[in-house]
Design an enzyme around this catalytic site. Structure first.
Site, mmCIF file in Angstrom:
data_model
loop_
_atom_site.group_PDB
_atom_site.id
_atom_site.type_symbol
_atom_site.label_atom_id
_atom_site.label_comp_id
_atom_site.label_asym_id
_atom_site.label_seq_id
_atom_site.Cartn_x
_atom_site.Cartn_y
_atom_site.Cartn_z
ATOM 1 N N TYR B 153 -29.741 29.523 16.270
ATOM 2 C CA TYR B 153 -29.071 28.408 16.935
ATOM 3 C C TYR B 153 -29.089 28.632 18.450
ATOM 4 O O TYR B 153 -28.597 29.666 18.930
ATOM 5 C CB TYR B 153 -27.634 28.327 16.403
ATOM 6 C CG TYR B 153 -26.615 27.564 17.213
ATOM 7 C CD1 TYR B 153 -25.432 28.171 17.618
ATOM 8 C CD2 TYR B 153 -26.804 26.210 17.533
ATOM 9 C CE1 TYR B 153 -24.469 27.480 18.330
ATOM 10 C CE2 TYR B 153 -25.846 25.520 18.255
ATOM 11 C CZ TYR B 153 -24.678 26.155 18.653
ATOM 12 O OH TYR B 153 -23.738 25.467 19.356
ATOM 13 N N ASP B 238 -21.944 34.303 10.375
ATOM 14 C CA ASP B 238 -21.503 32.954 10.723
ATOM 15 C C ASP B 238 -21.799 32.074 9.505
ATOM 16 O O ASP B 238 -22.967 31.780 9.207
ATOM 17 C CB ASP B 238 -22.253 32.473 11.968
ATOM 18 C CG ASP B 238 -21.776 31.109 12.459
ATOM 19 O OD1 ASP B 238 -21.138 30.371 11.664
ATOM 20 O OD2 ASP B 238 -22.037 30.771 13.613
ATOM 21 N N ILE B 240 -20.774 28.936 8.878
ATOM 22 C CA ILE B 240 -20.342 27.589 9.244
ATOM 23 C C ILE B 240 -20.923 26.508 8.330
ATOM 24 O O ILE B 240 -20.350 25.438 8.174
ATOM 25 C CB ILE B 240 -20.676 27.304 10.725
ATOM 26 C CG1 ILE B 240 -19.913 26.077 11.234
ATOM 27 C CG2 ILE B 240 -22.173 27.175 10.930
ATOM 28 C CD1 ILE B 240 -20.113 25.812 12.717
ATOM 29 N N LYS B 277 -18.961 21.338 10.574
ATOM 30 C CA LYS B 277 -20.140 20.925 9.812
ATOM 31 C C LYS B 277 -19.766 20.463 8.407
ATOM 32 O O LYS B 277 -20.137 19.384 7.983
ATOM 33 C CB LYS B 277 -21.141 22.090 9.712
ATOM 34 C CG LYS B 277 -21.456 22.726 11.059
ATOM 35 C CD LYS B 277 -22.152 21.785 12.017
ATOM 36 C CE LYS B 277 -22.400 22.453 13.355
ATOM 37 N NZ LYS B 277 -23.027 21.543 14.330
#
Lengths: 456, 443
Positions: B153, B238, B240, B277
């Site tokens: 990302y 992470d 997410i 998200k």
């Protein structure tokens, strides 16, 4: 054992200060009128709880300000998706307008200079990151809010250097004191990047006069350093003298100022009483700082749900005008009653006209003029009188014996209980009091050298 | 005598302020500019740029809106606005207990009960952006390094490095094994850091992966954790996109891995999560850090003062996420809808002759356009990207902005638009590919 960083393992979080110790005493035994009438009364928290009725009435009349009501839910999706770090235009406009009104509409604020942050806590850290490198310094007049030690220094590596102010002239910030602090920093081979002032002052509860402000602006211009004005208590000025913002000073004709050096930190935590909503603002006259801070605000944006509520509330002119007036009146009344009650038992305060607290003078109660004695007295107040007040040393006050006492974070009944406890304590201790040594203004030089010899 | 008064030279800002580490000069953001200037609209601007560079989840809002319509008590506005005052005053960095409890439950549900979360280990931050930065401040000193698998990302360049002064050393992954992280790649990255005199403090993985749109396999997770233990460094996962896996059984959280090995090595593991998200609420700034290390929890909690979640938002979400029936239905329905979208775009791309990495999660697919490059270089990729942005009018993200070591890959988001808009986008791609065929035939 896997190691953490130096920042993580150090003490930069500042929680070992007595400022927080008193809170622990409160948390283990908090006062409650019926359930714990002997509990500790919290007077160390500068909250504004006086205006919630006004706000509640507005909320009930405006269900559309919430995303959860039938009247507001149609805005849910677009608000929930809005993560643009510029912030909602309506929010910025409403905040800019509010800031102007709080200053009697004597200045206008540009919504495009408003940058969001995670409360004023986040704002201060963000400004420090923008303006200074690790190891560089900001000057801060004493006494100052203990949180600055964490907010400005912890993760940034920036230093804070005190500008010493004294009770003899009501803690005025003099040009001499500024120059002395500046020289001291240079001698230590550090670089000064700015001056941080809080106006109205925490913990003093006073406002800076026009001349002092002008003198400061001239000082920072001469040295080519930044001026950060924390105006978080702007709307808590409940009586004369009037609040003068640095935003007004820079418009004055006899003030030469490079606007790139001027930055204001603001928040709704004190003026509106919304500390939970984390609405911090950085307002800078420097385009590069605005641009940089805006990018940094990604780390602490205001919830769009909250932006929506605040935009709605603060665009209501009638509500805002009424709120500002009523809030001042409630604070004035509370302050008046409080200081009068204290004077009845022989306790004096610095003459204040703003903030959510008083700067109480208990020097005559100290066994000796030392900080150790101040701590001893503070422990007595916490453990016997059962009031959590904040000792002046935690604010880096250079003179022992001063305490910050918050008065706006409780209802009338609790305030009366607190005052009764103080009265009882004072009457019991009348014999123990040392006569107050008055400091005559003409002996300014004398008191300066005295304070130098007392320096620890 | 006239004295010329010079305007004072502008006083220098900090090095952090002047640096470009905020990362906004990357093409990842340049494409957004093109979109902002000419945004597609189904009715008013059908020739505009379609935004496919923003990983937002818009497929399940109706479920959230329905919940709010049926549960007015969620608002603090009830009769006489009870609770508003307490809520507005609540600034305790521990966070609302009811909210932390609700988050813990939600995270457990997403993992099908295969991991348990203790609400007292949950630290709240204003978004995952803040969570990742905060963890970096805690785990590494300025000048130290974190290892991050590529592609990653683009925001990490800012979040992990900008204000912290920490460096990212890439763990190179490539298409030969579907970009999986290998022990060899881990070791190579570690050595690379050492050769640059950088002290490695941890590894940061994103699982499910952004931009790959795929979950990390159990065996790989075990390898990574073993590696971290061997080097005595931290592991940040992470997660997410954990609620955006198309099939619940395919996602294995690091929390599960720890449970299976009786929490051996847990003190080095930290999970980042957010509702941006899975619930599609990026504006509400809801991020969390879940750490198995008590010192990290304590320090993170203190640091969260700079980035707390609005108590107003905590209250709303505490109510919503405590409703078991709602969350169960939401998680299930959201997965199904994302899966459907994913199938739609994959089929559409396939028809146009474009292959993607086999994905099973996330709000995007990882598209392979390497056969279309003029030259197999970053330059070639950017040239192609420019054509897609300005001629095909789709804002997609070039793999180079994600630090992919192989040129020609692109991340394409599919959940931030209506089905109709996605169809339009696919039509444009199809047309573009057809035109290229014609061109190459004519050459």
């Amino acid at each position: 054992m896997v190691a953490m960083s130096k920042i993580a393992t150090g003490n930069g979080h500042g929680e070992n200060s007595p400022y927080f110790d008193g809170w622990k005493a409160y948390e283990t035994n908090p006062f409650h009128p019926t359930e714990r009438p002997e509990g500790v009364i919290q007077m160390g928290l500068a909250e504004n709880q006086l205006c919630f009725n006004l706000i509640k009435n507005w909320l009930i009349k405006h269900p559309e300000a919430s995303l959860c009501t039938p009247q507001g839910v149609n805005k849910f999706k677009e608000t929930a998706l809005f993560q643009d770090y510029h912030g909602m235009p309506e929010f910025r406009q409403a905040v800019a307008k509010f800031m102007g009104k709080v200053r009697g509409d004597r200045v206008k604020f540009d919504p495009d200079r408003i940058v969001m942050s995670g409360g004023a806590t986040g704002a201060h850290e963000m400004v420090a990151f923008c303006l200074a490198d690790p190891g560089e310094a900001f000057l801060v007049p004493t006494p100052y809010y203990p949180g600055f030690d964490r907010d400005l220094k912890w993760r940034t590596g920036v230093e804070l250097v005190p500008v010493n102010c004294e009770s003899c002239n009501n803690f005025k910030i003099t040009r001499n004191a500024l120059e002395a602090a500046y020289v001291k920093v240079q001698e230590a081979n550090l670089r000064v990047k700015g001056l941080l002032i809080t106006n109205p002052s925490n913990p003093l509860g006073t406002v800076l006069d026009r001349d002092t402000l002008k003198s400061m602006v001239r000082f920072i211009n001469d040295k080519n350093i930044h001026l950060i004005g924390d105006e978080i208590y702007a709307s808590t000025v409940f009586m004369e003298p009037e609040f003068v913002s640095i935003s007004e000073i820079i418009e004055e004709e006899d003030v030469e100022c490079n606007r790139d050096l001027i930055h204001i930190v603001y928040s709704l935590s004190k003026d509106m009483g919304f500390p939970g909503f984390r609405v911090g603002i950085v307002y800078s006259y420097n385009d590069s700082v605005v641009s940089c801070a805006r990018k940094m605000s990604s780390f602490g944006l205001v919830s769009s749900q909250t932006q929506h509520l605040i935009a709605s509330m603060l665009s209501d002119d009638e509500f805002v005008n009424n709120f500002i007036t009523e809030s001042k009146e409630l604070l004035f009344n509370r302050h008046k009653y409080f200081t009068w009650s204290l004077s009845q038992v022989g306790i004096g305060c610095l003459k204040g006209n703003a903030g959510l607290f008083i700067w109480m003078d208990l020097r005559k109660l100290l066994k000796e003029e030392t900080f150790a004695a101040e701590m001893e007295l503070w422990r007595v107040i916490t453990n016997e009188v059962k009031l959590n007040v904040s000792p002046g040393s935690s604010f880096h006050c250079q003179e022992p014996g001063w305490f910050r006492v918050c008065f706006a974070n409780m209802d009338d009944y609790t305030m009366k209980v607190a005052l009764l406890r103080i009265r009882t304590f004072m009457l019991k201790n009348n014999e123990a009091m040392v006569p107050l040594k008055l400091c005559r203004p003409s002996s300014l030089k004398l008191s300066l050298s005295r304070s130098l010899s007392r320096r620890m | 005598m006239a004295i010329e008064i010079e305007k004072p030279s502008s006083v220098r800002l900090s090095k952090v302020a002047i640096s470009k580490t905020h990362g906004e000069d990357s093409p990842y953001f340049a494409g957004w500019k093109a979109y902002d200037e000419n945004p597609y609209d189904e009715i008013h601007n059908q020739s505009g740029v379609i935004q496919m560079g923003l990983a937002e989840n818009q497929v399940s809002f109706d479920l959230l809106e329905k919940y709010l319509e049926e549960h007015h008590e969620v608002s603090s506005w009830g009769k006489g606005a009870p609770g508003f005052r307490e809520n507005a005053l609540f600034q305790d960095y521990h966070g609302l207990k009811s909210f932390r409890q609700a988050m813990a439950n939600f995270m457990e549900q997403i993992r099908g009960g295969k991991a348990k979360f203790d609400p007292d280990r949950i630290v709240l931050t204003a978004g995952a952006t803040a969570a990742n930065e905060l963890l970096t401040f805690i785990l590494a000193d300025p000048g130290d390094a974190l290892l991050v698998p590529t592609p990653y990302y683009p925001g990490f360049d800012r979040d992990l490095r900008w204000r912290t002064g920490v460096k990212i050393v890439p763990i190179h992954c490539n298409s030969s094994n579907n970009f999986q992280i290998t022990p060899e790649a881990l070791e190579a990255a570690y050595q690379s850091a050492e050769s640059m005199d950088l002290k490695v403090r941890g590894i940061l993985i994103t699982n499910p992966s952004n931009p790959l749109g795929s979950t990390i396999q159990s065996s790989v997770l075990n390898d990574i954790l073993d590696f971290a233990a061997h080097k005595n460094i931290h592991l940040v996962s992470d997660e997410i996109y954990s609620g955006s896996t198309f099939s619940p059984s395919e996602f294995v959280s690091i929390a599960e891995i720890l449970r299976n090995r009786n929490y051996k090595d847990a003190e080095r593991v930290h999970i980042v999560y957010s509702l941006s998200k899975d619930l599609g609420l990026p504006g509400f700034r809801v991020g969390t850090i879940y750490s198995y290390n008590d010192d990290v929890v304590t320090t993170a909690r203190r640091m969260s003062s700079f980035t707390l979640i609005s108590s107003q938002t905590q209250h709303l979400l505490a109510c919503m996420l405590s409703n078991h029936e709602f969350t169960q239905n939401y998680i299930k329905t959201n997965r199904e809808r994302l899966n459907k979208r994913y199938d739609m775009i994959i089929q559409g791309l396939k028809k146009a002759g474009i292959e993607c990495l086999k994905g099973n999660a996330g709000l995007f697919c990882w598209m392979n356009l390497s056969p279309l490059l003029n030259e197999p270089t970053r330059q070639g990729e950017l040239e192609l990207w420019n054509i897609i942005l300005n001629q095909v009018k789709l804002n997609i993200s070039p793999g180079s902005s994600c630090h992919c070591s192989e040129p020609g890959w692109f991340r394409v988001c599919f959940a931030n638009m209506s089905e109709q808009t996605l169809r339009v986008a696919l039509q444009r791609i199809h047309k573009f590919m057809e035109q290229r065929k014609v061109c190459s035939v004519n050459q």
